[in-house]
Design a protein around this motif. Structure first.
Motif, PDB file in Angstrom:
ATOM      1  N   PHE A   1       0.838  -1.204   0.000  1.00 55.59           N
ATOM      2  CA  PHE A   1       0.000   0.000   0.000  1.00 55.59           C
ATOM      3  C   PHE A   1       0.873   1.254   0.000  1.00 55.59           C
ATOM      4  O   PHE A   1       0.572   2.239  -0.678  1.00 55.59           O
ATOM      5  CB  PHE A   1      -0.922   0.008   1.214  1.00 55.59           C
ATOM      6  CG  PHE A   1      -1.933  -1.095   1.249  1.00 55.59           C
ATOM      7  CD1 PHE A   1      -2.308  -1.757   0.100  1.00 55.59           C
ATOM      8  CD2 PHE A   1      -2.507  -1.490   2.442  1.00 55.59           C
ATOM      9  CE1 PHE A   1      -3.253  -2.770   0.118  1.00 55.59           C
ATOM     10  CE2 PHE A   1      -3.452  -2.503   2.487  1.00 55.59           C
ATOM     11  CZ  PHE A   1      -3.810  -3.151   1.317  1.00 55.59           C
ATOM     12  N   ALA A   2       1.946   1.213   0.770  1.00 56.75           N
ATOM     13  CA  ALA A   2       2.840   2.371   0.824  1.00 56.75           C
ATOM     14  C   ALA A   2       3.498   2.613  -0.531  1.00 56.75           C
ATOM     15  O   ALA A   2       3.567   3.750  -1.017  1.00 56.75           O
ATOM     16  CB  ALA A   2       3.903   2.154   1.904  1.00 56.75           C
ATOM     17  N   GLU A   3       3.972   1.544  -1.151  1.00 49.52           N
ATOM     18  CA  GLU A   3       4.635   1.683  -2.445  1.00 49.52           C
ATOM     19  C   GLU A   3       3.679   2.229  -3.502  1.00 49.52           C
ATOM     20  O   GLU A   3       4.047   3.094  -4.313  1.00 49.52           O
ATOM     21  CB  GLU A   3       5.182   0.325  -2.882  1.00 49.52           C
ATOM     22  CG  GLU A   3       5.934   0.352  -4.205  1.00 49.52           C
ATOM     23  CD  GLU A   3       6.461  -1.027  -4.595  1.00 49.52           C
ATOM     24  OE1 GLU A   3       6.876  -1.180  -5.748  1.00 49.52           O
ATOM     25  OE2 GLU A   3       6.442  -1.929  -3.738  1.00 49.52           O
ATOM     26  N   LEU A   4       2.449   1.751  -3.509  1.00 48.95           N
ATOM     27  CA  LEU A   4       1.482   2.177  -4.518  1.00 48.95           C
ATOM     28  C   LEU A   4       1.098   3.646  -4.384  1.00 48.95           C
ATOM     29  O   LEU A   4       0.653   4.271  -5.362  1.00 48.95           O
ATOM     30  CB  LEU A   4       0.221   1.308  -4.432  1.00 48.95           C
ATOM     31  CG  LEU A   4       0.362  -0.148  -4.881  1.00 48.95           C
ATOM     32  CD1 LEU A   4      -0.907  -0.920  -4.575  1.00 48.95           C
ATOM     33  CD2 LEU A   4       0.681  -0.226  -6.374  1.00 48.95           C
ATOM     34  N   THR A   5       1.244   4.201  -3.193  1.00 49.48           N
ATOM     35  CA  THR A   5       0.792   5.571  -2.947  1.00 49.48           C
ATOM     36  C   THR A   5       1.937   6.522  -2.609  1.00 49.48           C
ATOM     37  O   THR A   5       1.696   7.632  -2.141  1.00 49.48           O
ATOM     38  CB  THR A   5      -0.252   5.591  -1.814  1.00 49.48           C
ATOM     39  OG1 THR A   5       0.301   4.976  -0.639  1.00 49.48           O
ATOM     40  CG2 THR A   5      -1.514   4.863  -2.222  1.00 49.48           C
ATOM     41  N   GLY A   6       3.164   6.096  -2.845  1.00 51.71           N
ATOM     42  CA  GLY A   6       4.309   6.975  -2.630  1.00 51.71           C
ATOM     43  C   GLY A   6       4.542   7.350  -1.183  1.00 51.71           C
ATOM     44  O   GLY A   6       5.024   8.456  -0.891  1.00 51.71           O
ATOM     45  N   CYS A   7       4.231   6.451  -0.285  1.00 51.78           N
ATOM     46  CA  CYS A   7       4.387   6.719   1.150  1.00 51.78           C
ATOM     47  C   CYS A   7       5.582   5.955   1.709  1.00 51.78           C
ATOM     48  O   CYS A   7       6.028   4.956   1.139  1.00 51.78           O
ATOM     49  CB  CYS A   7       3.131   6.295   1.917  1.00 51.78           C
ATOM     50  SG  CYS A   7       1.652   7.250   1.531  1.00 51.78           S
ATOM     51  N   THR A   8       6.067   6.415   2.835  1.00 53.29           N
ATOM     52  CA  THR A   8       6.966   5.607   3.642  1.00 53.29           C
ATOM     53  C   THR A   8       6.133   4.938   4.724  1.00 53.29           C
ATOM     54  O   THR A   8       5.065   5.431   5.109  1.00 53.29           O
ATOM     55  CB  THR A   8       8.067   6.458   4.290  1.00 53.29           C
ATOM     56  OG1 THR A   8       7.461   7.449   5.140  1.00 53.29           O
ATOM     57  CG2 THR A   8       8.913   7.128   3.237  1.00 53.29           C
TER      58      THR A   8
END
Length: 484
Positions: free
Chosen positions: A382-389
């Motif tokens: 989920f983090a990777e898909l939304t540019g989050c750490t």
């Protein structure tokens, strides 16, 4: 053991605790007092560790020396709060006890029955002429804010133990047989600030949702204000309104279902207001359809706002709304052994717009460590898909139900004998210190019991004294039967 004698004896021990302020992280004074009191009672094998946990070994009564070792366990810290206008310093003020018939409360403050009753009961029991095998008393610090006492307990203190009786439950009629594990997770999305691309701004607020504890009430059909707001924002985009976020905030704690959340959006579409309000009304109708029997007061408010000096980029806006939409809130699965118990759940607890990032607290719980690990594996995706750490804290371990427990049927039988009715046998979807103890020795047979308390963690906290007496008789009788 007569009830009046039990009550007077335990109140006497409880008064000693009440004279020593004991908010979490400030337990040294009460820990020193308990050590002193144990010495007064003739207990010489007492350890006070570096964080002020106490471990005390009480010899078996004559003829019971070969019985398995049993632990009586509770925590010494308490939540210290006072009513408005009450002169109370949690670091220096004593708890003033008030007895009103069967009820024990404090004068304008929290009582500390959670979990002072466990300590008082244990100190009382070791003075009584009852049959028991080798006993170990374990009193921990900081249960209320971080469980660091249980976390820092030397595992050797539960390696030679067969049974643990935790005395931190809140209902005399319930025998606790398990608790959930959990892990604090933090998503961070960097903000790329820009000049507003439009001349219209709106505040969208989700408010008056029921909220509540994300462990104890997650299965009661509630919505989540942050999630609901994100769905409304998604509807606005689907309605063809191009906007950017200027802020998004909500919730008060990771483990609390949020009752309020709000966002400020900016749009260049001069005719957007009608479409925005229509999209939000559609989400309001959806909330009513899905959650209406529970969320009877939940509502959205849309109001015009001053155009802020800066907004998120369009990419930031889309990523944050998408992340909130794909993070599931509520129960994923129910337990197959205890059908009323959630087996896996998660909660979006808070969202905050900070200087250069949007921070989201997401809090999953599970009734087994394996189930929690499996779920957490998906979060980096989920983090990777939304540019989050993504930051993952150290998981808090679960205490899994033991289908071969000897304590549970024994306590159920003793409860029936003493109370004249059947107990409820339940696991909880919140965390207990027993999870840490179980992680140190998975051969442990554990049960959690307690008197009936009301309004814990508040200035209205009270305990029913007849249930304290009943609990004492049950524990004493059960100890006398743990010979195998």
């Amino acid at each position: 053991m007569h009830d009046n004698e039990i009550i007077e004896g335990i109140i006497a021990e409880f008064k000693g605790l009440a004279k020593h302020p004991r908010p979490s992280h400030h337990e040294k004074a009460v820990s020193d007092y308990i050590v002193s009191r144990l010495h007064e009672l003739g207990v010489t094998d007492v350890i006070q560790d570096d964080v002020y946990n106490i471990v005390a070994n009480v010899p078996a009564t004559k003829g019971c020396e070969s019985w398995p070792r049993t632990v009586l366990q509770g925590h010494m810290d308490m939540v210290c709060v006072a009513k408005p206008g009450v002169d109370f310093d949690p670091l220096t003020s004593e708890i003033k006890l008030v007895r009103e018939g069967n009820i024990l409360r404090a004068d304008g403050t929290s009582l500390g029955a959670d979990d002072g009753i466990a300590v008082a009961l244990s100190l009382y029991l070791i003075q009584q002429d009852i049959q028991h095998g080798p006993l170990r008393l374990i009193f921990t610090i900081d249960e209320e804010t971080g469980m660091t006492g249980a976390m820092n307990l030397d595992p050797k203190h539960v390696q030679d133990v067969k049974y643990i009786i935790n005395c931190d439950s809140e209902d005399i009629g319930m025998l606790g047989v398990g608790s959930a594990g959990s892990v604090h997770t933090h998503f961070h999305r960097p903000i790329h600030w820009q000049q507003p691309a439009g001349k219209q701004a709106f505040t969208i607020e989700a408010k008056d949702f029921v909220g509540g504890h994300s462990g104890e009430t997650i299965n009661r059909g509630k919505s989540n204000a942050i999630k609901a707001l994100s769905l409304a924002l998604r509807r606005i985009a689907q309605a063809g309104v191009a906007y950017t976020l200027a802020s998004i905030d909500g919730g008060v704690a990771a483990n609390a279902i949020p009752s309020q959340a709000s966002a400020v959006i900016v749009t260049a579409d001069e005719k957007a207001e009608a479409a925005i309000k229509q999209a939000v009304q559609e989400e309001q109708a959806q909330i009513a359809e899905v959650y209406g029997s529970v969320e009877t007061k939940a509502q959205f408010i849309v109001e015009g706002a001053d155009v802020p000096e800066k907004t998120f980029s369009a990419e930031d806006t889309k990523a944050i709304v998408n992340l909130l939409n794909i993070l599931h809130c509520g129960v994923f699965a129910m337990n197959q052994t205890l059908p009323k118990l959630p087996d896996l759940s998660a909660n979006i607890g808070t969202i905050r717009t900070e200087a250069d990032t949007v921070a989201i607290q997401y809090f999953p719980r599970a009734s087994s460590d394996g189930r929690l690990r499996e779920f957490v594996l998906s979060l980096p995706v989920f983090a990777e898909l939304t540019g989050c750490t993504l930051d993952l804290a150290t998981p808090e371990p679960a205490w899994a139900e033991n289908p071969k427990s000897k304590l549970v049927p024994l306590f159920a039988d003793v409860y029936r004998e003493e109370a004249g009715r059947d107990p409820r046998i339940e696991a909880m979807h919140g965390g207990l210190e027993t999870g840490y103890l179980f992680s140190m020795n998975q051969d442990l047979d554990i049960i959690s019991v307690g008197p009936t308390t009301h309004d814990i963690h508040s200035a209205d906290e009270s305990v029913e004294l007849d249930t304290v007496a009943l609990l004492t008789r049950i524990v004493a009788k059960a100890l006398g039967k743990l010979d195998k």
